[in-house]
Write a protein that holds these residues in place. Sequence first.
Motif, PDB file in Angstrom:
ATOM      1  N   ASN A   1       0.846  -1.193   0.000  1.00 42.48           N
ATOM      2  CA  ASN A   1       0.000   0.000   0.000  1.00 42.48           C
ATOM      3  C   ASN A   1       0.882   1.244   0.000  1.00 42.48           C
ATOM      4  O   ASN A   1       1.788   1.376   0.818  1.00 42.48           O
ATOM      5  CB  ASN A   1      -0.892   0.011   1.235  1.00 42.48           C
ATOM      6  N   ILE A   2       0.598   2.146  -0.940  1.00 38.21           N
ATOM      7  CA  ILE A   2       1.379   3.385  -1.009  1.00 38.21           C
ATOM      8  C   ILE A   2       0.622   4.471  -0.262  1.00 38.21           C
ATOM      9  O   ILE A   2      -0.426   4.943  -0.697  1.00 38.21           O
ATOM     10  CB  ILE A   2       1.638   3.803  -2.466  1.00 38.21           C
ATOM     11  N   ALA A   3       1.186   4.875   0.871  1.00 35.66           N
ATOM     12  CA  ALA A   3       0.573   5.893   1.729  1.00 35.66           C
ATOM     13  C   ALA A   3       1.374   7.193   1.618  1.00 35.66           C
ATOM     14  O   ALA A   3       2.120   7.399   0.665  1.00 35.66           O
ATOM     15  CB  ALA A   3       0.493   5.391   3.167  1.00 35.66           C
ATOM     16  N   THR A   4       1.231   8.064   2.582  1.00 36.06           N
ATOM     17  CA  THR A   4       1.770   9.417   2.470  1.00 36.06           C
ATOM     18  C   THR A   4       2.117   9.997   3.829  1.00 36.06           C
ATOM     19  O   THR A   4       1.502   9.650   4.844  1.00 36.06           O
ATOM     20  CB  THR A   4       0.725  10.335   1.788  1.00 36.06           C
ATOM     21  N   SER A   5       3.061  10.917   3.851  1.00 33.52           N
ATOM     22  CA  SER A   5       3.396  11.606   5.100  1.00 33.52           C
ATOM     23  C   SER A   5       2.260  12.495   5.569  1.00 33.52           C
ATOM     24  O   SER A   5       2.236  12.914   6.736  1.00 33.52           O
ATOM     25  CB  SER A   5       4.666  12.447   4.923  1.00 33.52           C
ATOM     26  N   SER A   6       1.281  12.790   4.701  1.00 33.75           N
ATOM     27  CA  SER A   6       0.127  13.594   5.110  1.00 33.75           C
ATOM     28  C   SER A   6      -0.690  12.903   6.193  1.00 33.75           C
ATOM     29  O   SER A   6      -1.469  13.544   6.905  1.00 33.75           O
ATOM     30  CB  SER A   6      -0.772  13.893   3.906  1.00 33.75           C
ATOM     31  N   ILE A   7      -0.511  11.603   6.336  1.00 33.74           N
ATOM     32  CA  ILE A   7      -1.148  10.853   7.421  1.00 33.74           C
ATOM     33  C   ILE A   7      -0.750  11.429   8.784  1.00 33.74           C
ATOM     34  O   ILE A   7      -1.541  11.456   9.720  1.00 33.74           O
ATOM     35  CB  ILE A   7      -0.776   9.363   7.310  1.00 33.74           C
ATOM     36  N   TYR A   8       0.488  11.920   8.902  1.00 37.58           N
ATOM     37  CA  TYR A   8       0.987  12.410  10.185  1.00 37.58           C
ATOM     38  C   TYR A   8       0.384  13.749  10.585  1.00 37.58           C
ATOM     39  O   TYR A   8       0.355  14.093  11.756  1.00 37.58           O
ATOM     40  CB  TYR A   8       2.513  12.529  10.146  1.00 37.58           C
ATOM     41  N   GLY A   9      -0.051  14.533   9.614  1.00 36.78           N
ATOM     42  CA  GLY A   9      -0.649  15.820   9.931  1.00 36.78           C
ATOM     43  C   GLY A   9       0.251  16.992   9.612  1.00 36.78           C
ATOM     44  O   GLY A   9       1.126  16.911   8.739  1.00 36.78           O
ATOM     45  N   LEU A  10       0.078  18.096  10.332  1.00 38.60           N
ATOM     46  CA  LEU A  10       0.757  19.344  10.005  1.00 38.60           C
ATOM     47  C   LEU A  10       2.258  19.287  10.240  1.00 38.60           C
ATOM     48  O   LEU A  10       3.013  20.033   9.617  1.00 38.60           O
ATOM     49  CB  LEU A  10       0.149  20.496  10.827  1.00 38.60           C
TER      50      LEU A  10
ATOM     51  N   SER B   1      -6.101  16.838   6.869  1.00 37.98           N
ATOM     52  CA  SER B   1      -6.730  17.063   5.567  1.00 37.98           C
ATOM     53  C   SER B   1      -7.559  15.829   5.215  1.00 37.98           C
ATOM     54  O   SER B   1      -7.322  14.735   5.722  1.00 37.98           O
ATOM     55  CB  SER B   1      -5.669  17.288   4.486  1.00 37.98           C
ATOM     56  N   TRP B   2      -8.530  16.012   4.328  1.00 43.00           N
ATOM     57  CA  TRP B   2      -9.320  14.872   3.864  1.00 43.00           C
ATOM     58  C   TRP B   2      -8.422  13.838   3.194  1.00 43.00           C
ATOM     59  O   TRP B   2      -8.642  12.636   3.324  1.00 43.00           O
ATOM     60  CB  TRP B   2     -10.390  15.342   2.879  1.00 43.00           C
ATOM     61  N   TYR B   3      -7.428  14.322   2.491  1.00 42.06           N
ATOM     62  CA  TYR B   3      -6.464  13.416   1.854  1.00 42.06           C
ATOM     63  C   TYR B   3      -5.776  12.550   2.908  1.00 42.06           C
ATOM     64  O   TYR B   3      -5.746  11.318   2.799  1.00 42.06           O
ATOM     65  CB  TYR B   3      -5.439  14.244   1.076  1.00 42.06           C
TER      66      TYR B   3
ATOM     67  N   ARG C   1       4.846   5.062   3.717  1.00 42.05           N
ATOM     68  CA  ARG C   1       4.475   6.481   3.807  1.00 42.05           C
ATOM     69  C   ARG C   1       5.555   7.315   3.126  1.00 42.05           C
ATOM     70  O   ARG C   1       6.667   7.422   3.618  1.00 42.05           O
ATOM     71  CB  ARG C   1       4.296   6.884   5.269  1.00 42.05           C
ATOM     72  N   LEU C   2       5.191   7.923   1.986  1.00 42.60           N
ATOM     73  CA  LEU C   2       6.153   8.629   1.149  1.00 42.60           C
ATOM     74  C   LEU C   2       6.197  10.114   1.497  1.00 42.60           C
ATOM     75  O   LEU C   2       5.186  10.721   1.840  1.00 42.60           O
ATOM     76  CB  LEU C   2       5.793   8.469  -0.329  1.00 42.60           C
ATOM     77  N   TYR C   3       7.384  10.696   1.351  1.00 41.43           N
ATOM     78  CA  TYR C   3       7.628  12.085   1.737  1.00 41.43           C
ATOM     79  C   TYR C   3       7.985  12.959   0.537  1.00 41.43           C
ATOM     80  O   TYR C   3       9.008  12.758  -0.108  1.00 41.43           O
ATOM     81  CB  TYR C   3       8.790  12.155   2.744  1.00 41.43           C
ATOM     82  N   SER C   4       7.132  13.932   0.217  1.00 44.70           N
ATOM     83  CA  SER C   4       7.425  15.065  -0.683  1.00 44.70           C
ATOM     84  C   SER C   4       8.248  14.660  -1.899  1.00 44.70           C
ATOM     85  O   SER C   4       9.362  15.151  -2.110  1.00 44.70           O
ATOM     86  CB  SER C   4       8.161  16.167   0.098  1.00 44.70           C
ATOM     87  N   VAL C   5       7.683  13.791  -2.719  1.00 44.43           N
ATOM     88  CA  VAL C   5       8.405  13.256  -3.867  1.00 44.43           C
ATOM     89  C   VAL C   5       8.383  14.262  -5.019  1.00 44.43           C
ATOM     90  O   VAL C   5       7.364  14.894  -5.296  1.00 44.43           O
ATOM     91  CB  VAL C   5       7.791  11.923  -4.318  1.00 44.43           C
ATOM     92  N   TYR C   6       9.524  14.409  -5.695  1.00 41.76           N
ATOM     93  CA  TYR C   6       9.626  15.288  -6.858  1.00 41.76           C
ATOM     94  C   TYR C   6      10.476  14.591  -7.924  1.00 41.76           C
ATOM     95  O   TYR C   6      11.089  13.557  -7.673  1.00 41.76           O
ATOM     96  CB  TYR C   6      10.253  16.635  -6.479  1.00 41.76           C
ATOM     97  N   GLY C   7      10.513  15.184  -9.120  1.00 39.86           N
ATOM     98  CA  GLY C   7      11.327  14.639 -10.192  1.00 39.86           C
ATOM     99  C   GLY C   7      10.558  14.607 -11.503  1.00 39.86           C
ATOM    100  O   GLY C   7       9.419  15.096 -11.589  1.00 39.86           O
ATOM    101  N   PRO C   8      11.154  14.076 -12.567  1.00 45.78           N
ATOM    102  CA  PRO C   8      10.467  13.966 -13.851  1.00 45.78           C
ATOM    103  C   PRO C   8       9.109  13.281 -13.712  1.00 45.78           C
ATOM    104  O   PRO C   8       8.967  12.320 -12.965  1.00 45.78           O
ATOM    105  CB  PRO C   8      11.438  13.117 -14.688  1.00 45.78           C
ATOM    106  N   ARG C   9       8.110  13.825 -14.428  1.00 43.47           N
ATOM    107  CA  ARG C   9       6.717  13.364 -14.431  1.00 43.47           C
ATOM    108  C   ARG C   9       5.921  13.823 -13.214  1.00 43.47           C
ATOM    109  O   ARG C   9       4.772  13.416 -13.036  1.00 43.47           O
ATOM    110  CB  ARG C   9       6.616  11.831 -14.563  1.00 43.47           C
ATOM    111  N   GLU C  10       6.487  14.667 -12.372  1.00 43.20           N
ATOM    112  CA  GLU C  10       5.745  15.174 -11.224  1.00 43.20           C
ATOM    113  C   GLU C  10       4.433  15.808 -11.693  1.00 43.20           C
ATOM    114  O   GLU C  10       4.383  16.455 -12.741  1.00 43.20           O
ATOM    115  CB  GLU C  10       6.580  16.216 -10.474  1.00 43.20           C
TER     116      GLU C  10
END
Length: 313
Positions: free
Chosen positions: A121-130, A144-146, A172-181
């Motif tokens: 499962n690909i989650a996100t650091s947004s789970i942690y909050g502000l 956030s709703w996300y 939980r992925l953190y602020s990913v950037y790069g080609p195809r963003e």
Amino acid sequence: MKILVTGAAGFIGSHTAERLHAMGHEIVAIDNFSEYYDVSLKKMNAKTLADKGIEVQKIDLRTDDLSGIITEEISFVFHFAAQPGISATSTFEAYFSNNFQATQRMLDVLETLENKPFFVNIATSSIYGLHATLTEDEAPLPASWYGVTKLAAEQLVLAYTRRGLLEGTSLRLYSVYGPRERPDKLYTRLIGCGLNNKPFPLYEGSEKHLRSFTYVQDIVDGIVSVMDHTDVCNTEIFNLGTEEENTTATGIATVEDILGHRITVANKPPRPGDQSRTKANIDKARRLLNYNPQTGLKEGLEAQVAWFRENFM
């Protein structure tokens, strides 16, 4: 092995599908080609994959029959498909249906299989909050709703693993950037404004936000490493990102340095639910997955600028 990648025409999903294919695996790639952002970018990603022998099928996890996609032959599922980001124009229903209900429909099919794939499962650091600076064992506080719906989807997957109905993990992925963003994210917007001499919309206060800006290939390294560590990953959560922190202001200055000129800024009201700080605590991933991101911010942004020039100029 045969591997299912959902959200395969998206930013990180397309890079992961490409990497897995290069590793010699057979990829079943699906995407619903949502109009959340310009579909032409997803079609461009899909063409890039098609040119390498990966066909992206148009499938909506919320409504389409999944029994022919999720089968006994699948060894791994990498689940990227989601309603992403923090958008004032997206409804709660859109986040809930794309992030939670779509995941539930996949799990319903998986539960019927005798031989079940390992579910990533690909989650996100947004789970942690502000303030996304926590370890995987600390209580998340999504704002956030996300973040709320991604946390719910994560815990749904892990509930199945805890009950022994499935083997799987959540990243939980953190602020990913790069080609195809995605075009709604910071650096694609910033680079586009810089190259086209347009003002860059900057949310009030966000120039001071701290981020673990993580290059996409460093993220993919961590994602695919799960395949060699399923025994320690089952039922577990892992943070993936760089430990290096940079402010948004530093990111802007770095792009300006690469382009060789200043970028005009247009100030906008603050965005509700936006994180003021993310710092990836990756001690667990280092220890158990040998995860070690290497790409510095300028190096990664140079690659993203080159991609933008090649495809949009």
